[in-house]
Enzyme design. Structure first.
Site, PDB file in Angstrom:
ATOM      1  N   GLY A 114     -37.261  -6.228 114.254  1.00  0.00           N
ATOM      2  CA  GLY A 114     -36.671  -7.077 115.276  1.00  0.00           C
ATOM      3  C   GLY A 114     -35.192  -7.375 115.088  1.00  0.00           C
ATOM      4  CB  ALA A 173     -41.975  -3.263 118.777  1.00  0.00           C
ATOM      5  CB  SER A 174     -37.875  -5.989 118.992  1.00  0.00           C
ATOM      6  OG  SER A 174     -38.880  -6.497 118.162  1.00  0.00           O
ATOM      7  CB  ALA A 189     -38.732  -1.915 111.396  1.00  0.00           C
ATOM      8  N   GLY A 190     -35.983  -1.699 113.175  1.00  0.00           N
ATOM      9  CA  GLY A 190     -34.536  -1.709 113.061  1.00  0.00           C
ATOM     10  C   GLY A 190     -33.801  -1.052 114.207  1.00  0.00           C
ATOM     11  CE  LYS A 238     -46.154   0.071 111.531  1.00  0.00           C
ATOM     12  NZ  LYS A 238     -45.315  -0.895 112.197  1.00  0.00           N
TER      13      LYS A 238
END
Lengths: 70, 252, 252, 70, 252, 252, 70, 70
Positions: B154, B202-203, B180-181, B93
């Site tokens: 994040g 992730a976050s 992301a987001g 990635k």
């Protein structure tokens, strides 16, 4: 003694030390699974660790996988 | 979903950043149903306890190395090669960040790194912004998928520009993985409804109050969005449309 | 979820309007996992074939009569009483429409009808607009739940004013069931994430290309949204937050 | 004959016809499950269908459940 | 703009709440170009210095009394009558608030008060929510205009539900004056572009860092929005449309 | 506003594409108050009547050549040089398009062309996407301003990603001119409120039903937005804030 | 003495005091422009202030215009 | 004759024709204000039009400003 930069810190290794020694010095787990090494920005295949001598002043980066990402 | 000839049952990829500890991560990983989990490459830490590889593989996921923290094509390429050597996978990635304030990708460096890694035999999954032109260029140089952002890493702001994401999906010939987001399940569902093939989180999971619960929520959101996308939603209408027949109304 | 002392496992209520035929409806009903399905009251049609009651009950759902098509409190009250007589239930989904163009509720007539029906022993679930004050008044007169709209019936525009919906949820002491406007799974997930206790869908399912598929999608969306709401999502942040440690970055 | 408005249409019923007869005339299923009747806007409980005579000019609505809603 | 047979050059009405002092208010009033300024009715305060009436009239505006602070139709009606007696005007901006947390109007009380005041000969301008049905009812009982909100008083959130506002404008036969929620000039411009006839602003101007500057900004925003609405904007298009001819392109 | 050491009174730049004829353009140009008008370079057309240069200069504007229609850095650079030779100006609005469907810029080619033209002594104003990183890179190579899009050229969709635009404004040390996407006056006002220094409009004006009227509307919108940005708007609040004192309320 | 509630506070006024006196007592400006009075919830036109006696226990509200609104 | 590609079309010009002639042939206005020329992709300054002979097969682009943009 051979002085190298190991993971960003000055490190003294015995004359003629190999990359394998450097990896151990960096604190990598014995079996060393999941570890890789770059010497002066070039990847050194594991197969050559034992046979490659470290030269004075080289920059050695010993990396492994950590939590991260995205 | 198929990426570079490999089939995946799950359309959710887990980012391992931000978990309090490996135990919480393992539980969330299982709840997420994901088959891939990202890892970053960092200097060996003699004091570190527990192996993330064992935990990820123990939970039945495969490791997907990233190049998180790289700001130049050169660093990203070296990091990818180290990851290949360390983990025995040529999937990467690819992240090449433009600044540490927004963690947004650097278009030119990213494209350059992607081209080099593809030539070097990697299966490249680039984290990109939501620019349809850049997504197309990344596909043109041989990336196996494109991973546009919904909003910054994040931030949890969800999908800021669904118009651009639609354009990317509309013209891509490789899988589109929203990266992301995503902040919550409805964001993930929306991404799939827009036609994205998968979502990376992730976050949203690792920093939620209950990571395992959110992992399951987002997993269901992804499935819901995919099903909805295939079920053919009703068009939006400016005016109401009665769902009850006028005919046969009583007069009292 | 508990309404008027009854517990429901499912947080999705099915509206039966708009299905091509009873067979399609039965399949969607099963896929939806819903426990309640609305019906309207209309003049007996000698030519009609098949009994909607048998189909709904055959699929394991209970009937929830509505007062669709009523424009005055008086008509709605009479219709509710006929439904009670015909179906043996004192639950009613109360609709008093203000105009046939938007099918938006008439606040004054709705409040008036709700008061009368509560006094008459009904368990009243009113379809209302997204006005927090009206929602509060409906609760004050004894409604067992409030059913605010996301957008007009059949419009599929989703949740137009999440701010008002938040206010309604924040101050309600009875269940809040989002009614009307849901177009796809992510809308349903969002409603639950905002704190709604359930969602009612008719057109989004019945008029989708694949009603059974959309029923399942929205069911999962509802579950995803509920789980996410309980898992404690991350706050939205204006700037990025790295999910990968800075520490230990290599220098090549 | 008694002329009533049955579900919106003029309908002639025999002198002294009951609401039950009107319900049948409206075409409701025999057992009549799920059916309800309003006479001049007032609900007439099923129990009284058989015993209630329809008066000239009354408005009789015979309803049942159909697909609908929201 | 014409309200109840009176013509106004300005499409901005000034709310006088929130100004630091009468001097700041006077300057903002002049910059706003408004012809009407609201006042509230409160108990005589012997210690008060300076007369708001003189300041407003000195700046060339007329006074428009409101019923701010009333929670019932009865209080609002009495307050309107006192204002008529005190100020010699039968115009009233009618406010009947449903709760002091959101300051949203109470639909039933508002409609009731409007009906009473119209019957009593008042020119009634009701502050209402964004419900198209209630707006229609207020017009039906004889209000001279309707004043829907964009978002709650003082929130500065702008226009939360442009869809409802469009519906109100589309079907109103009296002027529609957007009241409450405007936070800045673009909000005011948007209101006029949607077809509103005017805007009322208080906090956006009175609580800005530079009230006079914001008064001028919103005045220009109102003019801009009105002109744009009449100039016939281009439709929104999903794809780009070249504004430069393809023909005659060079080939180097 | 200052660009490359030159001061401009107007914050609106006129794009000349899409006008029915030069007469309509001249009238709109005067109403817009703009000081710069873009022109494209095309093959001489012997049949063409009227000189656009005379019309633009006759209306008191200066010509700003663009590189519309170029898909490569090479073509854009040659076109810029021809424009300099033909028009005697070293200012250029740089466009390097990535595809003719979206007319979105090609990041890599754009950056490359910008670098070359800056080295060649041009004052470069690049049309870019809304990526904050690319905007920064363009500034780094010496562009005199950055011109991010709100949405695709001619789409009239307004500002799709205000978050990215905020980031660009926040970190730019050169003027930020919103280019493309403006559909009406409120879009222009919003751009200035976000902190953009100016707006460029073509289609929004040239294709409006009344181009001169829309030119004036957008001119006022720009002024309104700029004034509002400087006047310090009120913060957005989730709840209402009374603009009328509680104290002194009557009790009837 | 007559005791009334004047703008929310107990107030003693001389026997037979008029509404006009109450208005002055409330502190309204002399000319009294922009002032209005409600007695027990009913508006009392200015023309009747001078001729209307206040009764024991009445609720008198004397209002004027202030900054406010929306 | 010299055959060139003038603004995308084949064009015959007399032996030894100059760029100026080509510009006229392209239909540029006499005074030629606002016109520029590229020969084989290179800009040719106006000052050199009169003294530069066109060669067989060259690609000549004669451009001027038109409505356009963004």
């Amino acid at each position: 003694m051979t002085v190298v930069t190991l993971n960003g810190a000055e490190k003294e290794l015995p004359e003629g030390a190999t990359v394998e020694a450097a990896v151990r010095a960096a604190g990598a787990p014995e079996h060393g699974r999941g570890v890789a090494v770059a010497v002066d920005g070039e990847v050194l295949p594991r197969g050559e660790w034992a046979t490659t001598e470290i030269q004075e002043g080289q920059k050695v980066e010993v990396l492994h996988a950590v939590q991260g990402g995205q | 979903m198929e990426i570079a000839g490999r089939t995946f049952r799950s359309r959710l990829v887990l980012g391992t950043g931000g978990f309090r500890n490996l135990g919480v991560m393992a539980e969330a990983a299982r709840e997420s149903g994901a088959e891939l989990a990202t890892v970053a490459m960092r200097r060996v830490d003699p004091t570190a306890r527990g192996s993330i590889l064992e935990v990820i593989e123990g939970a039945g996921l495969e490791v997907l190395p990233n190049t998180a923290g790289c700001y130049t094509a050169r660093d990203a390429v070296t990091t990818a090669r180290l990851a290949r050597e360390a983990l025995g996978t040529d999937w990467v990635k690819l992240e090449v960040i433009g600044d540490d304030h927004t963690l947004l990708p650097d278009p030119a460096e990213l494209l350059d790194a992607a081209e080099t890694l593809v030539a070097d035999g990697f299966t490249v999954l680039p984290y990109t912004n939501d620019d349809p032109i850049l997504a197309r260029r990344l596909e043109d140089v041989g990336c196996a998928a494109v991973m546009p952002l919904g909003s910054p890493i994040g931030s949890g702001m969800g999908l800021l520009n669904t118009y651009n994401l639609r354009l990317i999906v509309e013209r891509a010939n490789v899988p589109v993985i929203l990266d992301a987001g995503v902040g919550t399940a409805s964001d993930a569902a929306l991404a799939l409804e827009l036609g994205c093939d998968a979502v990376l989180c992730a976050s949203a999971i690792s920093r939620a109050e209950d990571p395992a619960g959110m992992a399951r929520a987002i997993r269901l959101g992804v499935e819901a969005g995919r099903l909805a996308q295939r079920a053919g939603r009703i068009p939006k209408r400016l005016y109401a449309q009665a769902s009850t027949p006028e005919e046969g109304r009583a007069e009292f």
